[in-house]
Enzyme design. Structure first.
Site, PDB file in Angstrom:
ATOM      1  CG  ASP A 229      -2.124  -0.970   1.063  1.00  0.00           C
ATOM      2  OD1 ASP A 229      -2.112  -1.253  -0.380  1.00  0.00           O
ATOM      3  OD2 ASP A 229      -2.977  -1.371   2.177  1.00  0.00           O
ATOM      4  CG  HIS A 400      22.450 -14.593   3.163  1.00  0.00           C
ATOM      5  ND1 HIS A 400      21.114 -13.699   2.738  1.00  0.00           N
ATOM      6  CD2 HIS A 400      22.969 -14.872   1.835  1.00  0.00           C
ATOM      7  CE1 HIS A 400      21.468 -13.818   1.774  1.00  0.00           C
ATOM      8  NE2 HIS A 400      21.999 -15.159   0.696  1.00  0.00           N
TER       9      HIS A 400
END
EC number: 2.7.8.-
Length: 482
Positions: A229, A400
Site C-alpha cells: 500500500d 547471510h
C-alpha cells in the site's frame, strides 16, 4: 588439412579476437580484464562461450533504457535536498545525522537517494519472524502489493506466501511480483498460474530470449523488496524459500538481516520497484500515481537513505557509500557478509582503518554457499588479518547478513555483499541508516553473533593444507569475474 582442423583454426582466431576486444574495446576494471584474459587464453573456445554468456557488458542501449525510467516523481525533491545541503540550510533532525552530511550528500549526488527522517524501523534477524510480519502486512493490504525477490521458491514457505497473494489478487488488489530469472530458475511458471488467473501479475527479470541461452545471465536482480500500500516496506537479505527458515540440512539455522520500514523511505522503495517493473515488463507499465505514494504522518525518528546500484551505472553507489563510511570510522567497523571479496579500493580502505587503530571486525560463514567463491573469501580474510583486523567465523548455521556498522553511529543493511559481483554485476539495494538507536540494535546483533562465532587467528589460518592454499590462489585470481 581437414575440415575439422580448419574449423579449429577459425575458432582459435575468434578466441584471440575476443580476447583483444576484452582488453582494448570494453571499458572494465583492470583486474577483471586480466581474469577474462586468463579464461580466454587457457580455456580456448569454451572460454569464448563462457565469455559470451558471463563476460559481455550491458549494451549502451540497455543502459539508456534503464536511465530513461529513473527517479519517477522524485527529481525535484532530490535537487532541492542537494542544493539545501550544499548551502548548509538542510534541517537535519539531530546532530548525528548532520555529522554525516558528506556521506548523505555523496549518496544524493551519486544515486538521487533522498534522506528521509521520519521512519519507524523494525529489525529482523530471524526468518520466521520476518515472514510472519510480512504475511501479516500483506493480509492487511487494501490497495496494492509489490514484491521483488532474487529467489522465490515453490516450497512450503513459497506456497504459504503465494496462497495469500492469490487471495489478495482475487479480492481485486493490484498485486505484482518480480523474480530473478537466474535466482529462481528452479521455480516453474506453473507455480504462478492460479495467482495470474486471479488477476496477479508476475515478471521474470532478464529472462532468456533464446532456448537454453541467456546472454544477460551474469546480470542478476539481487534485490529483495516488499511494498504494501505504499505505506510499509521491507528491505534486506532474506529470499523466499524454506532454507531461509533454517530448514536446510546443509546450512542449518539461517542468520540474516531484514528491516520493516514505515515512513517516507518507502517512497524510495516504491520508486525502485516501479523502475524494475517497467524494465522487466513490456505491458502493464506503472505510471506515477498518488495511490503508490500516500501521504505520511510519520512518528518515527530514524533517518535513512535507500540506495540502489547496478551495471546500469558507472558509479558503484553502494560500494562508494561503504568506503565513505569506513574512511569516517574513528573507533569501530563491524562487517558481515557471506562473500568477502573486496576490490582494491574497498580492501585498502579497510586496511588503512585497521592500521590506524580502528577496531575492525569481519564476520564470514563457517561453510561455503559456493565452494569456489568461499576460498577467495578466506584468502582475503587472511590478508586482512595482517593489518590487525579480527576475523570471526560464524558457527551457528549460515551467516547471510550484509551489514556494515561504523562507530555505533551509521550503518548499512541490504542486499549487497562485499564482493565484485554485488558492486559491478548485480542490481542491488541497501538502506543507509543514521539514527543511533537503530544503529545500536544492529551493533548489538553483531556482538551477539560474535558469541556464536570463533576467531580465525593467524596461527589457525597458517594450518590450512597446501591444497586449500592452491584453491585460494586460483579463486582469488579469478575473483573479479566470479
Amino acid at each position: 588439412m581437414g575440415l575439422l582442423a580448419y574449423l579449429l583454426v577459425i575458432l582459435l582466431i575468434l578466441n584471440v579476437f575476443f580476447a583483444a576486444v576484452t582488453v582494448f574495446l570494453e571499458r572494465r576494471d583492470t583486474s577483471a580484464t586480466w581474469a577474462w584474459l586468463l579464461v580466454l587464453t587457457f580455456v580456448p573456445i569454451f572460454g569464448f562461450i563462457i565469455y559470451l554468456i558471463f563476460g559481455r557488458k550491458l549494451s549502451g542501449k540497455k543502459i539508456f533504457d534503464w536511465k530513461g525510467q529513473e527517479k519517477i516523481g522524485i527529481q525535484e525533491s532530490t535537487a532541492n535536498q542537494i542544493e539545501m545541503i550544499r548551502q548548509k540550510e538542510f534541517p537535519f533532525s539531530d546532530p548525528n545525522v548532520k555529522k554525516h552530511r558528506d556521506l548523505i550528500y555523496l549518496l544524493l549526488v551519486n544515486d538521487g537517494a533522498i534522506l528521509t527522517q521520519d521512519n519507524e524501523v523494525e529489525l529482523f534477524v530471524d526468518g520466521h519472524e520476518k515472514f510472519d510480519a510480512l504475511i501479516a502486512d500483506i493480509e492487511k493490504a487494501k490497495d496494492h502489493i509489490h514484491l521483488i525477490y532474487y529467489i522465490f521458491h515453490s516450497d512450503e514457505l513459497g506456497n504459504r506466501l503465494m496462497r495469500v497473494l492469490e487471495r489478495k489478487a482475487a479480492e481485486g488488489l493490484n498485486v505484482k511480483i518480480i523474480y530473478d530469472a537466474m535466482g529462481s530458475r528452479t521455480t516453474k511458471k506453473s507455480f504462478f498460474r492460479t495467482f495470474q488467473k486471479n488477476g496477479g501479475l508476475v515478471r521474470p527479470f532478464f529472462p532468456s530470449k533464446l532456448p537454453l541461452i541467456n546472454f544477460r545471465l551474469n546480470y542478476r536482480n539481487h534485490r529483495k523488496l516488499a511494498i504494501i500500500d505504499g505505506d510499509v516496506g521491507y528491505i534486506g537479505g532474506f529470499n523466499i524459500g524454506d532454507e531461509y527458515l533454517g530448514a536446510s540440512k546443509k546450512f542449518g539455522y539461517w542468520r540474516d538481516t531484514h528491516l520493516r520500514v514505515h515512513g517516507k523511505a518507502v517512497y524510495a522503495m516504491q520508486t525502485r520497484f516501479i523502475m524494475d517493473w517497467n524494465s522487466a515488463s513490456s505491458t502493464h507499465k506503472i505510471d506515477y500515481k498518488a495511490r503508490y505514494f500516500p501521504t505520511f504522518h510519520g512518528k518515527g525518528h530514524t533517518s535513512m537513505q535507500i540506495v540502489s546500484s547496478g551495471p546500469d551505472s558507472e558509479w558503484q553507489q553502494i560500494k562508494n557509500g561503504y568506503i565513505k563510511m569506513i574512511n569516517a570510522a574513528k573507533k569501530t567497523i563491524y562487517l558481515q557478509s557471506p562473500y568477502f571479496i573486496p576490490d582494491a579500493s574497498l580492501l585498502e580502505a579497510i586496511k588503512i582503518a585497521a592500521l590506524s587503530g580502528v577496531d575492525v571486525r569481519v564476520m564470514i560463514p563457517n561453510k561455503p554457499d559456493h565452494a569456489f567463491v568461499y576460498r577467495a573469501t578466506t584468502n582475503y580474510a587472511g590478508e586482512l588479518m595482517e593489518t590487525g583486523a579480527k576475523i570471526f567465523i560464524y558457527d551457528n548455521g549460515f551467516i547471510h547478513a550484509k551489514t556494515l556498522v561504523v562507530d555505533g553511529e551509521i550503518a548499512s543493511v541490504g542486499t549487497a555483499n562485499m564482493d565484485f559481483r554485488s558492486f559491478r554485476l548485480n542490481f542491488e539495494v541497501n538502506a543507509f541508516i543514521y539514527e543511533k538507536q537503530m544503529v545500536q540494535k544492529l551493533e548489538d546483533a553483531f556482538l551477539e553473533d560474535i558469541l556464536k562465532s570463533y576467531q580465525l587467528t593467524p596461527e589457525l589460518y597458517a594450518k590450512r593444507s597446501l591444497w586449500i592454499k592452491f584453491k585460494e590462489a586460483v579463486s582469488r585470481l579469478l575473483s573479479p569475474i566470479l
